[in-house]
Design an enzyme around this catalytic site. Structure first.
Site, short mmCIF file in Angstrom:
data_model
loop_
_atom_site.label_atom_id
_atom_site.label_comp_id
_atom_site.label_asym_id
_atom_site.label_seq_id
_atom_site.Cartn_x
_atom_site.Cartn_y
_atom_site.Cartn_z
N LYS A 32 -17.22 39.43 4.84
CA LYS A 32 -16.85 38.22 5.57
C LYS A 32 -17.15 37.00 4.74
O LYS A 32 -18.04 37.09 3.89
CB LYS A 32 -17.57 38.13 6.92
CG LYS A 32 -19.05 38.52 6.96
CD LYS A 32 -20.03 37.89 6.04
CE LYS A 32 -20.28 36.43 6.10
NZ LYS A 32 -21.30 35.94 5.14
N ARG A 79 -22.73 30.59 -2.70
CA ARG A 79 -22.53 29.81 -1.47
C ARG A 79 -22.30 28.33 -1.74
O ARG A 79 -21.82 27.61 -0.87
CB ARG A 79 -23.74 30.00 -0.55
CG ARG A 79 -23.79 31.39 0.04
CD ARG A 79 -25.18 31.76 0.56
NE ARG A 79 -25.18 33.15 1.00
CZ ARG A 79 -25.25 34.20 0.16
NH1 ARG A 79 -25.34 34.01 -1.14
NH2 ARG A 79 -25.25 35.43 0.65
N1 NDP Z 1 -22.58 41.27 5.71
C1 NDP Z 1 -23.64 40.58 5.41
O1 NDP Z 1 -24.67 40.65 6.05
C2 NDP Z 1 -23.60 39.71 4.21
C3 NDP Z 1 -22.41 39.43 3.61
N2 NDP Z 1 -22.35 38.69 2.50
C4 NDP Z 1 -21.04 38.46 1.90
O2 NDP Z 1 -20.96 39.32 0.76
C5 NDP Z 1 -20.37 38.66 -0.34
C6 NDP Z 1 -21.33 38.66 -1.51
O3 NDP Z 1 -22.53 38.03 -1.17
P1 NDP Z 1 -23.88 38.30 -2.03
O4 NDP Z 1 -24.13 39.75 -2.10
O5 NDP Z 1 -24.91 37.44 -1.46
O6 NDP Z 1 -23.39 37.74 -3.42
P2 NDP Z 1 -23.87 37.88 -4.93
O7 NDP Z 1 -24.39 36.56 -5.36
O8 NDP Z 1 -24.74 39.06 -5.11
O9 NDP Z 1 -22.46 38.06 -5.63
C7 NDP Z 1 -21.67 39.18 -5.44
C8 NDP Z 1 -21.02 39.60 -6.72
O10 NDP Z 1 -20.01 38.66 -7.07
C9 NDP Z 1 -19.64 38.95 -8.41
N3 NDP Z 1 -18.96 37.85 -9.06
C10 NDP Z 1 -17.71 37.92 -9.54
N4 NDP Z 1 -17.34 36.75 -10.05
C11 NDP Z 1 -18.37 35.92 -9.92
C12 NDP Z 1 -18.61 34.59 -10.30
N5 NDP Z 1 -17.68 33.86 -10.91
N6 NDP Z 1 -19.80 34.05 -10.02
C13 NDP Z 1 -20.76 34.77 -9.39
N7 NDP Z 1 -20.59 36.05 -9.00
C14 NDP Z 1 -19.41 36.63 -9.28
C15 NDP Z 1 -20.92 39.39 -9.09
O11 NDP Z 1 -20.49 40.59 -9.66
P3 NDP Z 1 -20.92 41.26 -11.04
O12 NDP Z 1 -21.92 42.25 -10.57
O13 NDP Z 1 -19.65 41.78 -11.53
O14 NDP Z 1 -21.55 40.22 -11.91
C16 NDP Z 1 -21.91 39.64 -7.95
O15 NDP Z 1 -22.52 40.89 -8.04
C17 NDP Z 1 -19.95 37.30 0.18
O16 NDP Z 1 -18.64 37.39 0.64
C18 NDP Z 1 -20.85 37.05 1.38
O17 NDP Z 1 -20.27 36.24 2.36
C19 NDP Z 1 -23.49 38.23 1.90
C20 NDP Z 1 -24.71 38.47 2.45
C21 NDP Z 1 -24.87 39.18 3.69
O1 LIG Z 2 -25.91 37.63 7.13
C1 LIG Z 2 -25.95 36.69 6.36
O2 LIG Z 2 -27.08 35.93 6.23
C2 LIG Z 2 -27.28 35.05 5.16
C3 LIG Z 2 -25.98 34.53 4.63
O3 LIG Z 2 -26.09 33.58 3.66
C4 LIG Z 2 -25.10 35.69 4.33
O4 LIG Z 2 -24.01 35.41 3.50
C5 LIG Z 2 -24.75 36.24 5.64
O5 LIG Z 2 -23.72 37.18 5.62
#
Ligand code: NDP
Ligand SMILES: O=C1OC[C@@H](O)[C@H](O)[C@H]1O
Length: 399
Positions: A129, A198
């Site tokens: 999401k 973010r």
């Molecule tokens: N369902 C939930 O509870 C949650 C959902 N999310 C969602 O998941 C997604 C990822 O979040 P999160 O895990 O916190 O993110 P990260 O900061 O860990 O980034 C995710 C991945 O993005 C890749 N990436 C590709 N291009 C770029 C770039 N230009 N700059 C930085 N990173 C890049 C990196 O891959 P590489 O390994 O190839 O370097 C990295 O591993 C988002 O969409 C967020 O909204 C986040 C947290 C909780």
């Molecule tokens: O579940 C969550 O909590 C923290 C957030 O920043 C993240 O992206 C979200 O999915």
């Protein structure tokens, strides 16, 4: 004594959630369960909680490969999590014919591009999401998935937990009368680095994208309708701590407050903050949904991650009398639901179970439909229009 017991049960539940009992293996697997092979795009922070750990307890799932932009990163991640294959570059993973399902936890601004590529490669997709940058992109992804007869699910994990289902049931049962007002808050005191995805406009950052997607989803789900209008919306912009980050200055919202009108004179409010300001002691996160109805109200504390802890407080007005009760729904049977599930199941565990049900031709108890995902993005777009931040940029649509 009761509180010591409840603290102990929270720890026990969380420990088991993150160290789940291994799934049963069968003889032909030689102890290694061979399920449907999943591949992860990016060594993302959320991947262990959202997929790798829940998969350990699912008899039909094998997390088979991870890809990262850098091979060393992919290899280290694979080793740490016991994933057999590591790829350099996302396309190589999509080209692996063994993989049936892709988990896409890339930054929001890359969701569209890589989901379209995954679908083009014939893979089902569990997509983080918010689903993309704009409603138009989301519509295109779902239409493409439909045309290829592939599953695409936006990972609104909170919906799959029985506490969410019980909340919805109370609100729709009529026991509190019609809804008048609803407010969803998701405010966290995290000190994200300026480099965090973010805060990157070009990667689809911003509080409304990251957190607002949950609150808008929650409002629409509990009201059971889409809003008719964004009445007002205001944002505070992210101010980078370091002067070397001027590229992101004034581009994404750190905090947004929006008020919606819904049909039938219902009003809805969302408030989201990625980094609640504080001096010395961080404030407690605010993760609540409050529903005010004609003859009472309901408040769910921690609607996003109810496995950790939650409470559903129901207050009923009956003449001059007010009666309050609190419900907790850690497992399906607590709400009389005849589903699989344990008190330690994460929202992501339920989500993965639903995905696999769909894939295997069973009927998942809960699903997030295409129209729901498209409408959620539509209302994110409309809030951004109202606060006059341009909506998130669209990456190229060709695949
Ligand atoms: N369902 C939930 O509870 C949650 C959902 N999310 C969602 O998941 C997604 C990822 O979040 P999160 O895990 O916190 O993110 P990260 O900061 O860990 O980034 C995710 C991945 O993005 C890749 N990436 C590709 N291009 C770029 C770039 N230009 N700059 C930085 N990173 C890049 C990196 O891959 P590489 O390994 O190839 O370097 C990295 O591993 C988002 O969409 C967020 O909204 C986040 C947290 C909780
Ligand atoms: O579940 C969550 O909590 C923290 C957030 O920043 C993240 O992206 C979200 O999915």
């Amino acid at each position: 004594m009761a509180s010591i017991f409840s603290i102990f049960s929270i720890f026990k539940r969380l420990y088991t959630a993150y160290h789940p009992p291994r799934r049963e293996s069968n003889a032909e697997d030689n102890g290694n369960v061979k399920g449907v092979k999943w591949g992860i795009l990016g060594a993302a922070n959320i991947a262990p909680a959202a997929l790798i750990i829940p998969a350990k307890a699912h008899p039909e799932v094998e997390v088979y490969a991870v890809a990262a932009r850098d091979l060393n990163k992919a290899t280290a991640f694979a080793k740490k999590h016991g994933i057999p294959k590591a790829y350099e570059g996302y396309q190589k993973l999509l080209d692996d014919p063994n993989i049936e399902v892709i988990y896409n936890p890339l930054p929001n601004g890359l969701h569209f591009e890589w989901t379209m590529k995954a679908l083009a490669a014939g893979k089902h997709v569990l997509l983080e999401k918010p689903s993309s940058n704009t409603a138009e992109e989301t519509r295109q992804m779902f239409e493409f998935a439909e045309s290829k007869n592939l599953i695409l699910l936006e990972a609104f994990h909170y919906r799959f937990h029985p506490a969410t289902q019980r909340t919805k049931e109370i609100v729709t049962s009529g026991e509190l009368g019609p809804i008048k007002n609803i407010k969803a808050s998701l405010m966290i005191p995290f000190n994200w680095s300026d480099d965090d995805i973010r805060y990157h406009y070009d990667l689809g950052g911003g509080a409304l994208m990251d957190l607002g997607c949950y609150t808008i989803s929650c409002l629409r789900y509990l009201v059971g309708l889409n809003p008719s209008e964004v009445v007002s919306a205001t944002s505070e912009l992210h101010r980078p701590k370091s002067s070397s980050h001027t590229a992101h200055k004034d581009k994404v919202d750190r905090k947004t407050l929006a008020v919606f009108a819904f049909p039938n004179d219902v009003t809805g409010t969302i408030e989201v903050d990625l980094s609640m300001p504080y001096r010395f002691i961080p404030p407690f996160p605010r993760v609540t949904a409050i529903v005010e109805c004609e003859s009472g109200s309901l408040e769910i504390l921690n609607f996003v991650n109810p496995t950790i802890y939650h409470s559903i407080t129901v207050t009923k007005r009956d003449g001059k009398k007010t009666i309050t009760r609190t419900e907790k729904v850690y497992k399906p049977s607590d709400a009389g639901l005849d589903w699989k599930g344990e008190d330690w199941w994460l929202t992501y565990t339920y989500q993965l179970a639903a995905f696999m049900d769909k894939l295997k031709g069973r009927r998942p108890p809960v699903w997030v439909e295409k129209e729901d995902s498209v409408a959620n993005m539509e209302w994110i777009d409309k809030v951004y229009e109202k606060v006059r931040l341009s909506i998130m940029p669209c990456p190229p649509t060709s695949v």
